[in-house]
Motif scaffolding. Structure first.
Motif, short mmCIF file in Angstrom:
data_model
loop_
_atom_site.label_atom_id
_atom_site.label_comp_id
_atom_site.label_asym_id
_atom_site.label_seq_id
_atom_site.Cartn_x
_atom_site.Cartn_y
_atom_site.Cartn_z
N THR A 237 0.83 -1.20 0.00
CA THR A 237 0.00 0.00 0.00
C THR A 237 0.87 1.25 0.00
O THR A 237 2.07 1.19 0.24
N ALA A 238 0.24 2.37 -0.27
CA ALA A 238 0.85 3.69 -0.11
C ALA A 238 -0.25 4.62 0.37
O ALA A 238 -1.43 4.42 0.09
N VAL A 239 0.12 5.65 1.11
CA VAL A 239 -0.89 6.55 1.64
C VAL A 239 -1.72 7.12 0.49
O VAL A 239 -1.19 7.45 -0.57
N GLY A 240 -3.03 7.16 0.68
CA GLY A 240 -3.93 7.51 -0.39
C GLY A 240 -4.15 9.00 -0.55
O GLY A 240 -3.91 9.80 0.36
N ALA A 241 -4.63 9.37 -1.73
CA ALA A 241 -4.98 10.77 -2.00
C ALA A 241 -6.04 11.24 -1.02
O ALA A 241 -7.03 10.54 -0.78
N TYR A 242 -5.82 12.40 -0.45
CA TYR A 242 -6.70 13.08 0.51
C TYR A 242 -6.67 12.47 1.90
O TYR A 242 -7.44 12.89 2.77
N SER A 243 -5.77 11.50 2.13
CA SER A 243 -5.63 10.97 3.49
C SER A 243 -4.90 11.97 4.37
O SER A 243 -3.94 12.62 3.94
N THR A 244 -5.35 12.08 5.61
CA THR A 244 -4.58 12.81 6.61
C THR A 244 -3.34 12.01 6.97
O THR A 244 -3.20 10.84 6.60
N ARG A 245 -2.40 12.64 7.69
CA ARG A 245 -1.20 11.96 8.15
C ARG A 245 -1.11 12.06 9.67
O ARG A 245 -1.51 13.07 10.26
N ALA A 246 -0.56 11.04 10.27
CA ALA A 246 -0.40 11.01 11.73
C ALA A 246 0.91 11.70 12.10
O ALA A 246 1.84 11.09 12.65
N ARG A 247 0.99 12.98 11.77
CA ARG A 247 2.20 13.77 11.98
C ARG A 247 1.80 15.18 12.38
O ARG A 247 0.72 15.66 12.02
N ASP A 248 2.69 15.86 13.07
CA ASP A 248 2.46 17.27 13.39
C ASP A 248 2.21 18.06 12.11
O ASP A 248 2.84 17.80 11.07
N GLY A 249 1.32 19.01 12.19
CA GLY A 249 1.03 19.87 11.05
C GLY A 249 -0.30 19.60 10.38
O GLY A 249 -0.77 20.43 9.61
N ALA A 250 -0.91 18.45 10.67
CA ALA A 250 -2.21 18.09 10.09
C ALA A 250 -2.20 18.14 8.57
O ALA A 250 -3.18 18.53 7.94
N CYS A 251 -1.06 17.73 7.97
CA CYS A 251 -0.95 17.75 6.52
C CYS A 251 -1.74 16.61 5.89
O CYS A 251 -2.02 15.59 6.52
N VAL A 252 -2.08 16.81 4.64
CA VAL A 252 -2.88 15.86 3.87
C VAL A 252 -2.10 15.49 2.61
O VAL A 252 -1.44 16.34 2.00
N SER A 253 -2.17 14.22 2.22
CA SER A 253 -1.60 13.80 0.94
C SER A 253 -2.51 14.33 -0.17
O SER A 253 -3.61 13.81 -0.37
N THR A 254 -2.03 15.36 -0.85
CA THR A 254 -2.91 16.19 -1.67
C THR A 254 -2.59 16.12 -3.16
O THR A 254 -1.46 16.44 -3.57
N PRO A 255 -3.54 15.72 -4.00
CA PRO A 255 -3.35 15.79 -5.45
C PRO A 255 -3.11 17.23 -5.90
O PRO A 255 -3.79 18.16 -5.43
N LEU A 256 -2.14 17.40 -6.80
CA LEU A 256 -1.81 18.71 -7.32
C LEU A 256 -1.86 18.69 -8.84
O LEU A 256 -1.65 17.65 -9.47
N ALA A 257 -2.11 19.86 -9.41
CA ALA A 257 -1.83 20.05 -10.83
C ALA A 257 -0.32 20.21 -10.96
O ALA A 257 0.34 20.70 -10.04
N TRP A 258 0.23 19.82 -12.09
CA TRP A 258 1.68 19.88 -12.23
C TRP A 258 2.22 21.31 -12.07
O TRP A 258 3.31 21.52 -11.54
N ASP A 259 1.45 22.30 -12.51
CA ASP A 259 1.95 23.67 -12.38
C ASP A 259 1.85 24.19 -10.94
O ASP A 259 2.36 25.27 -10.63
N GLU A 260 1.19 23.44 -10.06
CA GLU A 260 1.17 23.79 -8.64
C GLU A 260 2.41 23.29 -7.91
O GLU A 260 2.70 23.75 -6.79
N LEU A 261 3.11 22.34 -8.49
CA LEU A 261 4.29 21.76 -7.84
C LEU A 261 5.48 22.68 -8.08
O LEU A 261 6.19 22.56 -9.07
#
Length: 307
Positions: A237-261
């Motif tokens: 498995t790998a962490v899924g799109a829009y999943s939260t992470r169990a880490r400080d910062g409350a970040c989310v694994s977030t889909p991006l448009a390439w020009d957003e990267l």
């Protein structure tokens, strides 16, 4: 970042989200961000229309943090005692019990009720677990690698993959790296997808040995990005799109448009508080992409690899 929205001040008792009773809704899950269990449940309710394409109908390994970030956490892949009907199980050969599967917003919220902060799906859906429908490259930066390095490397890999005739999408991992994800037609066995992704990783490591490494050896990762292709095999498995992470910062694994990267927009920009308000789904059309690992694609990879 803005503070979390509140519809009510809740410290004890329970709330209800998507028809799921949330116990201890005021528990601080992300203490530094003052984000509660109820906030996490509401996040998953709001993001469900986008997230379910990537998290629903697939076996999940989850990370449970019953007390939030301050307590212990553990991985779980089998349906647990007391799980509601919204979290269903699927029997798979060689597993000790039914694997976790959700299908709708109610299922996502039910996982939040059980303290889940990470959802790691298979790269295959439950109706054809022997045929993956996506290939993933996990870019894992070693010591000394900066976010601008990760960004530049992801764009290089995109150009390489597109030169083979495949379209590939990018998302933050919710940590220091990014994931590159290519939808593929469900006609290839796991072994072929793994071999193809290994071929990409090996070719890039050969082309740019000071930038990339395709083996797990940690001593080789200093100032390099490990291209992890091992997510492309049965049961991984790998962490899924829009999943939260169990880490400080409350970040989310977030889909991006390439020009957003870009180098100036780090992964900490994408959190529980900001992602639901993104106006568009940058992976719109992901599921409509029709592409396969054809003999032509394989031939191009072998040519680029010098074989």
């Amino acid at each position: 970042p803005p503070g979390p929205r509140r519809t009510a001040a809740v410290e004890g008792g329970s709330g209800s989200v998507a028809g799921i009773r949330i116990t201890n809704p005021g528990r601080l899950v992300y203490p530094d961000e003052a984000i509660t269990k109820l906030d996490v449940a509401r996040y998953y309710e709001r993001i469900a229309p986008r997230a379910l394409e990537h998290l629903g109908g697939r076996p999940l390994t989850v990370v449970r943090c019953p007390e939030g970030l301050v307590g212990e956490s553990f991985y779980q892949r089998h349906v647990g005692q007391g799980f509601p009907d919204a979290i269903r199980g699927i029997d798979v050969d060689d597993e000790d019990g039914p694997l976790i599967v959700i299908e709708d917003a109610k299922g996502l919220v039910a996982l939040a009720q059980f303290g889940v902060l990470e959802l790691h799906p298979w790269q295959a859906r439950i109706d054809r677990l022997d045929r993956p429908d996506r290939m993933i490259l996990d870019l894992d930066p070693g010591p000394g690698v900066t976010w601008p390095d990760v960004v530049a490397s992801a764009h290089v890999i995109r150009e390489f993959v597109e030169s083979l005739g495949l379209e590939i999408f990018v998302k933050t991992s919710g940590g220091r790296g990014v994931h590159l994800v290519a939808p593929i037609a469900r006609r290839h066995e796991w072994s072929e997808v793994k071999a193809f992704s290994k071929g990409i990783a090996d070719a890039l490591a050969k082309m740019a040995p000071l930038n990339f490494v395709s083996v797990q050896t940690k001593t080789l990762r200093q100032n390099r990005i490990y291209i992890d292709y091992l997510r492309n095999q049965h049961g991984t498995t790998a962490v899924g799109a829009y999943s939260t992470r169990a880490r400080d910062g409350a970040c989310v694994s977030t889909p991006l448009a390439w020009d957003e990267l870009t180098p100036d927009v780090g992964p900490d920009r994408f959190t529980i508080l900001t992602v639901p308000d993104r106006p568009d789904d940058p992976w719109h059309g992901f599921s409509d992409v029709r592409q396969s690992l054809t003999s032509t694609v394989w031939s191009k990879l072998k040519t680029r690899s010098g074989h």
